[in-house]
Design a protein around this motif. Structure first.
Motif, PDB file in Angstrom:
ATOM      1  N   ALA A 347      43.667   3.480   3.159  1.00  0.00           N
ATOM      2  CA  ALA A 347      42.775   2.280   3.440  1.00  0.00           C
ATOM      3  C   ALA A 347      41.772   1.816   2.260  1.00  0.00           C
ATOM      4  CB  ALA A 347      41.953   2.521   4.415  1.00  0.00           C
ATOM      5  N   ILE A 348      41.192   2.842   1.314  1.00  0.00           N
ATOM      6  CA  ILE A 348      40.590   2.572   0.289  1.00  0.00           C
ATOM      7  C   ILE A 348      41.515   1.973  -0.865  1.00  0.00           C
ATOM      8  CG2 ILE A 348      39.418   3.725  -1.675  1.00  0.00           C
ATOM      9  CD1 ILE A 348      38.442   5.910   0.479  1.00  0.00           C
ATOM     10  N   LEU A 349      42.644   2.278  -0.907  1.00  0.00           N
ATOM     11  CA  LEU A 349      43.542   1.804  -1.997  1.00  0.00           C
ATOM     12  C   LEU A 349      43.783   0.331  -1.493  1.00  0.00           C
ATOM     13  CD1 LEU A 349      45.202   1.816  -4.358  1.00  0.00           C
ATOM     14  CD2 LEU A 349      47.065   2.976  -3.157  1.00  0.00           C
ATOM     15  N   HIS A 350      44.190  -0.168  -0.180  1.00  0.00           N
ATOM     16  CA  HIS A 350      45.074  -1.209   0.332  1.00  0.00           C
ATOM     17  C   HIS A 350      43.928  -2.402   1.005  1.00  0.00           C
ATOM     18  CE1 HIS A 350      48.766   0.495  -1.363  1.00  0.00           C
ATOM     19  NE2 HIS A 350      48.676   1.288  -0.502  1.00  0.00           N
ATOM     20  N   HIS A 351      42.797  -2.136   1.064  1.00  0.00           N
ATOM     21  CA  HIS A 351      42.002  -2.775   2.035  1.00  0.00           C
ATOM     22  C   HIS A 351      41.770  -4.254   1.420  1.00  0.00           C
ATOM     23  CE1 HIS A 351      38.832  -1.518  -0.951  1.00  0.00           C
ATOM     24  NE2 HIS A 351      37.908  -2.658  -0.610  1.00  0.00           N
ATOM     25  N   HIS A 352      42.378  -4.673   0.112  1.00  0.00           N
ATOM     26  CA  HIS A 352      42.543  -6.079  -0.197  1.00  0.00           C
ATOM     27  C   HIS A 352      43.765  -6.626  -0.178  1.00  0.00           C
ATOM     28  CE1 HIS A 352      38.061  -6.522  -1.200  1.00  0.00           C
ATOM     29  NE2 HIS A 352      38.062  -5.356  -1.869  1.00  0.00           N
ATOM     30  N   GLU A 353      44.647  -5.751   0.335  1.00  0.00           N
ATOM     31  CA  GLU A 353      45.897  -6.361   0.644  1.00  0.00           C
ATOM     32  C   GLU A 353      45.823  -7.554   1.580  1.00  0.00           C
ATOM     33  OE1 GLU A 353      48.209  -5.758  -1.316  1.00  0.00           O
ATOM     34  OE2 GLU A 353      48.097  -3.671  -2.066  1.00  0.00           O
ATOM     35  N   ARG A 354      46.667  -8.581   1.638  1.00  0.00           N
ATOM     36  CA  ARG A 354      46.528  -9.494   2.628  1.00  0.00           C
ATOM     37  C   ARG A 354      47.989  -9.766   3.415  1.00  0.00           C
ATOM     38  NH1 ARG A 354      43.102 -14.373  -0.171  1.00  0.00           N
ATOM     39  NH2 ARG A 354      41.561 -13.124  -1.214  1.00  0.00           N
ATOM     40  N   LEU A 355      47.910 -10.182   4.688  1.00  0.00           N
ATOM     41  CA  LEU A 355      49.018  -9.962   5.440  1.00  0.00           C
ATOM     42  C   LEU A 355      50.258 -11.086   4.763  1.00  0.00           C
ATOM     43  CD1 LEU A 355      49.007  -8.455   8.130  1.00  0.00           C
ATOM     44  CD2 LEU A 355      49.002 -10.721   9.377  1.00  0.00           C
ATOM     45  N   ASP A 356      49.786 -11.917   4.130  1.00  0.00           N
ATOM     46  CA  ASP A 356      50.943 -12.879   3.551  1.00  0.00           C
ATOM     47  C   ASP A 356      51.548 -12.524   2.219  1.00  0.00           C
ATOM     48  OD1 ASP A 356      48.866 -13.526   1.803  1.00  0.00           O
ATOM     49  OD2 ASP A 356      48.668 -15.532   2.475  1.00  0.00           O
ATOM     50  N   GLY A 357      50.880 -11.209   1.589  1.00  0.00           N
ATOM     51  CA  GLY A 357      51.340 -10.409   0.585  1.00  0.00           C
ATOM     52  C   GLY A 357      50.531 -10.858  -0.722  1.00  0.00           C
ATOM     53  N   SER A 358      49.479 -11.914  -0.688  1.00  0.00           N
ATOM     54  CA  SER A 358      49.008 -12.357  -1.904  1.00  0.00           C
ATOM     55  C   SER A 358      47.588 -11.722  -2.172  1.00  0.00           C
ATOM     56  CB  SER A 358      48.609 -13.661  -1.492  1.00  0.00           C
ATOM     57  OG  SER A 358      47.433 -13.967  -0.440  1.00  0.00           O
ATOM     58  N   GLY A 359      47.397 -10.574  -1.497  1.00  0.00           N
ATOM     59  CA  GLY A 359      46.458  -9.694  -2.078  1.00  0.00           C
ATOM     60  C   GLY A 359      46.620  -8.678  -3.023  1.00  0.00           C
ATOM     61  N   TYR A 360      45.843  -7.775  -3.369  1.00  0.00           N
ATOM     62  CA  TYR A 360      45.941  -6.990  -4.562  1.00  0.00           C
ATOM     63  C   TYR A 360      45.435  -5.189  -4.009  1.00  0.00           C
ATOM     64  CZ  TYR A 360      40.787  -7.183  -5.032  1.00  0.00           C
ATOM     65  OH  TYR A 360      39.246  -7.336  -4.852  1.00  0.00           O
ATOM     66  N   PRO A 361      45.701  -4.341  -4.575  1.00  0.00           N
ATOM     67  CA  PRO A 361      46.489  -4.373  -5.932  1.00  0.00           C
ATOM     68  C   PRO A 361      48.017  -4.203  -5.977  1.00  0.00           C
ATOM     69  CG  PRO A 361      45.803  -1.919  -5.265  1.00  0.00           C
ATOM     70  CD  PRO A 361      45.422  -3.069  -4.160  1.00  0.00           C
ATOM     71  N   TYR A 362      48.832  -4.158  -5.033  1.00  0.00           N
ATOM     72  CA  TYR A 362      50.223  -4.157  -4.927  1.00  0.00           C
ATOM     73  C   TYR A 362      50.826  -5.402  -4.216  1.00  0.00           C
ATOM     74  CZ  TYR A 362      49.281   0.637  -6.655  1.00  0.00           C
ATOM     75  OH  TYR A 362      48.708   1.676  -7.227  1.00  0.00           O
ATOM     76  N   GLY A 363      49.978  -6.316  -3.688  1.00  0.00           N
ATOM     77  CA  GLY A 363      50.727  -7.241  -3.052  1.00  0.00           C
ATOM     78  C   GLY A 363      51.656  -7.032  -2.044  1.00  0.00           C
ATOM     79  N   LEU A 364      51.212  -5.869  -1.270  1.00  0.00           N
ATOM     80  CA  LEU A 364      51.745  -5.677   0.037  1.00  0.00           C
ATOM     81  C   LEU A 364      51.637  -6.839   1.138  1.00  0.00           C
ATOM     82  CD1 LEU A 364      50.943  -1.973   0.426  1.00  0.00           C
ATOM     83  CD2 LEU A 364      52.816  -2.681  -0.834  1.00  0.00           C
ATOM     84  N   ALA A 365      52.564  -6.852   2.276  1.00  0.00           N
ATOM     85  CA  ALA A 365      52.518  -7.548   3.166  1.00  0.00           C
ATOM     86  C   ALA A 365      52.896  -7.287   4.372  1.00  0.00           C
ATOM     87  CB  ALA A 365      53.633  -8.698   2.836  1.00  0.00           C
ATOM     88  N   GLY A 366      52.381  -7.920   5.493  1.00  0.00           N
ATOM     89  CA  GLY A 366      52.789  -7.491   7.072  1.00  0.00           C
ATOM     90  C   GLY A 366      52.361  -5.878   7.369  1.00  0.00           C
ATOM     91  N   ASP A 367      53.477  -5.355   7.904  1.00  0.00           N
ATOM     92  CA  ASP A 367      53.412  -3.970   8.393  1.00  0.00           C
ATOM     93  C   ASP A 367      53.382  -2.965   7.178  1.00  0.00           C
ATOM     94  OD1 ASP A 367      52.998  -4.754  11.075  1.00  0.00           O
ATOM     95  OD2 ASP A 367      55.112  -4.335  11.249  1.00  0.00           O
ATOM     96  N   ARG A 368      53.636  -3.425   6.040  1.00  0.00           N
ATOM     97  CA  ARG A 368      53.682  -2.528   4.782  1.00  0.00           C
ATOM     98  C   ARG A 368      52.192  -2.274   4.373  1.00  0.00           C
ATOM     99  NH1 ARG A 368      56.981  -4.478  -0.012  1.00  0.00           N
ATOM    100  NH2 ARG A 368      56.349  -2.358  -0.683  1.00  0.00           N
ATOM    101  N   ILE A 369      51.224  -3.026   4.811  1.00  0.00           N
ATOM    102  CA  ILE A 369      49.920  -2.682   4.757  1.00  0.00           C
ATOM    103  C   ILE A 369      49.657  -1.483   5.793  1.00  0.00           C
ATOM    104  CG2 ILE A 369      47.561  -3.475   4.434  1.00  0.00           C
ATOM    105  CD1 ILE A 369      48.880  -6.121   4.163  1.00  0.00           C
ATOM    106  N   PRO A 370      49.071  -0.365   5.185  1.00  0.00           N
ATOM    107  CA  PRO A 370      48.500   0.681   6.259  1.00  0.00           C
ATOM    108  C   PRO A 370      47.534   0.194   7.420  1.00  0.00           C
ATOM    109  CG  PRO A 370      48.364   1.486   4.190  1.00  0.00           C
ATOM    110  CD  PRO A 370      48.698   0.061   3.794  1.00  0.00           C
TER     111      PRO A 370
END
Length: 509
Positions: A347-370
């Motif tokens: 959660a600390i690593l991915h809490h700025h990811e967005r569901l549409d994949g436009s977030g950071y740091p890795y641009g994860l999308a959907g269920d790939r985000i923890p």
């Protein structure tokens, strides 16, 4: 000291009266009560509780171990198997009167604890009698003089189950009455987490009862307590280590608050909002605790960001934006060695990811985000919008909720947003000032400067910020899109932050 509400005091009184009614037969008919055995067991239980009053042992056993683990329930369950119900209910009373009560008012808590254990022991004794426990233990009848194995396990198991059910029911009900918790939240996971420990206590209590009735007599039953003391000591060391980790977490949060004064208190509230979401989603209690740590530590990576960048009043340069966007990775590196955080690290690593994949740091999308990251993202944005800072007032809760719902499905997980809305309807939300109030009122908002070059879908540099409407000059609480803990200025449609000085901070940090 925290006062106990009147309703809780009344509930404690009713529970104490019920306990008194359970022990009345032993007092009314003393001739049929085995007072010697009851006195020995009561003294043994009190002796087991005495180390908690010792300054050295009490710091180890009492300061870091839950009450249920510090109480030597095998003695009480052995009493439930050996004594009539009324006499068994009396065994816990001297130990509670001599035991250590940490929180005030101590008298009310002592009465509650004594009544609670008396009722649980009485129920355990009644349950084992219903299943023929006295006979199965070799106490007489049908010519039995030795325990009837394996049948004796049935009444012993019934006693342990009744003991567990009564304690669980009373523990949850006092939380509802005294803490005003929702019943579902008060009892969630309580029984499941208690069954295994009480089953072990029941087996130890059965061993004590069998040795007590054996030719070796009551002294042989003391042999059971030695491994119990050892296991309690090991359990205490585990909790001491966990307490040390929690102290480390508090220190990290305080360091973040000192470094980034504009978001003071934000981390604790994100942790609280994350817990509200998790409870509505029916998460297990152990995961909820880890999620709370994730919310508290989500911005710990700011410790790796230069202070001049965090507190800069003007627009960020592209290089400074890249530095800010590294804070989730910094935070993940800082906590990766804390094993008990588990899912919180993701959660600390991915809490700025967005569901549409436009977030950071890795641009994860959907269920790939923890899952934990999706919860913290909603909690982070909600508190950022609703908290009042020294440079601007927070937005109303309804406005913040509407903005979260608008961005659900593109930035936020709709299930998490719905869970937060239900939790807010149930519990409400208390906003707070997250930085020291300035002695002079903030300057009026300056006109927004031209946005930095960014693509329309670029993630915000400092927080969980989707593209949003630009704040109008002079607006106290702009209705733009939710902003995470790092963003500071009103955001343009292109996702950049425009800031013209301290007075122009139009959005949450």
């Amino acid at each position: 000291m925290r006062a106990i509400p009147g309703a809780a005091r009344a509930y404690i009184l009713v529970t104490a009266l019920c306990a008194a009614a359970c022990v009345q037969p032993a007092v009314r008919d003393p001739g049929s009560t085995p007072w010697l055995a009851a006195g020995l067991l009561a003294g043994l239980y009190a002796l087991c509780e005495l180390p908690a009053r010792c300054r050295v042992l009490g710091r180890s056993l009492n300061g870091s171990v839950p009450v249920a683990a510090r109480s030597f329930f095998p003695v009480l369950l052995a009493a439930a198997l050996l004594l009539p119900p009324a006499a068994a209910a009396l065994v816990a009373v001297p130990g509670v009167l001599l035991g250590r009560i940490e929180q005030r008012p101590r008298s009310a808590r002592r009465v509650w604890r004594a009544a609670q254990l008396a009722l649980a022991t009485w129920a355990a004794s009644r349950a084992q009698v219903l299943f023929g426990g006295p006979v199965a233990l070799g106490g007489g009848g049908y010519g039995l003089t030795v325990p009837d194995f394996p049948y004796v396990l049935l009444p012993a198991g019934a006693a342990a189950l009744a003991f567990c059910l009564v304690l669980t029911a009373l523990d949850g009900s006092i939380l509802v009455v005294a803490e005003r918790m929702e019943p579902r939240a008060a009892w969630r996971g309580l029984l499941a987490s208690s069954l295994a420990p009480h089953a072990a206590h029941g087996l130890a209590g059965l061993m004590m009862a069998v040795l007590w009735r054996s030719p070796y007599g009551p002294l042989s039953a003391l042999l059971v307590l030695l491994p119990m003391y050892i296991s309690c000591w090991v359990f205490a060391q585990y909790h001491r280590e966990r307490a040390a980790h929690q102290a480390t977490i508090r220190a990290l949060v305080q360091a973040v608050d000192i470094k980034d004064t504009y978001t003071r208190g934000h981390s604790e509230r994100v942790g609280h909002a994350s817990v509200l979401i998790a409870q509505e989603m029916g998460m297990e209690r152990e995961r909820i605790e880890v999620l709370r740590f994730a919310g508290i530590l989500h911005d710990v990576g700011k410790l790796g960001v230069p202070t001049r960048v965090l507190r800069k009043d003007g627009p960020l340069t592209p290089e400074e934006r890249r530095v800010i966007e590294l804070h989730p990775e910094y935070g993940h590196e800082m906590v990766r060695g804390i094993a008990f955080l588990g899912e919180a690290r993701g959660a600390i690593l991915h809490h700025h990811e967005r569901l549409d994949g436009s977030g950071y740091p890795y641009g994860l999308a959907g269920d790939r985000i923890p899952e934990f990251a999706r919860v913290v993202a909603v909690a982070d944005a909600f508190d950022a919008m609703t908290s009042t800072r020294s440079y601007r007032r927070g937005r109303p809760v309804g406005t913040a909720v509407a903005e979260l719902e608008r961005c659900a499905g593109t930035q936020f997980d709709p299930a998490m947003v719905r869970a937060l809305v239900r939790a807010l309807d149930r519990h409400g939300w208390r906003t707070a000032v997250t930085a020291d109030e300035e002695t002079t009122p903030p300057a009026p908002p300056a006109p927004a400067s031209p946005p930095a070059a960014a693509s329309p879908s670029a993630p915000g540099p400092r927080g969980n910020v989707p593209p949003a409407r630009t704040a109008q000059p002079g607006a106290a609480a702009p209705s733009g899109a939710p902003t995470g803990s790092g963003a500071r200025g009103p955001r343009t449609a292109g996702g950049a932050t425009s800031r013209g000085g301290r007075g122009s901070r139009g959005g949450p940090r």
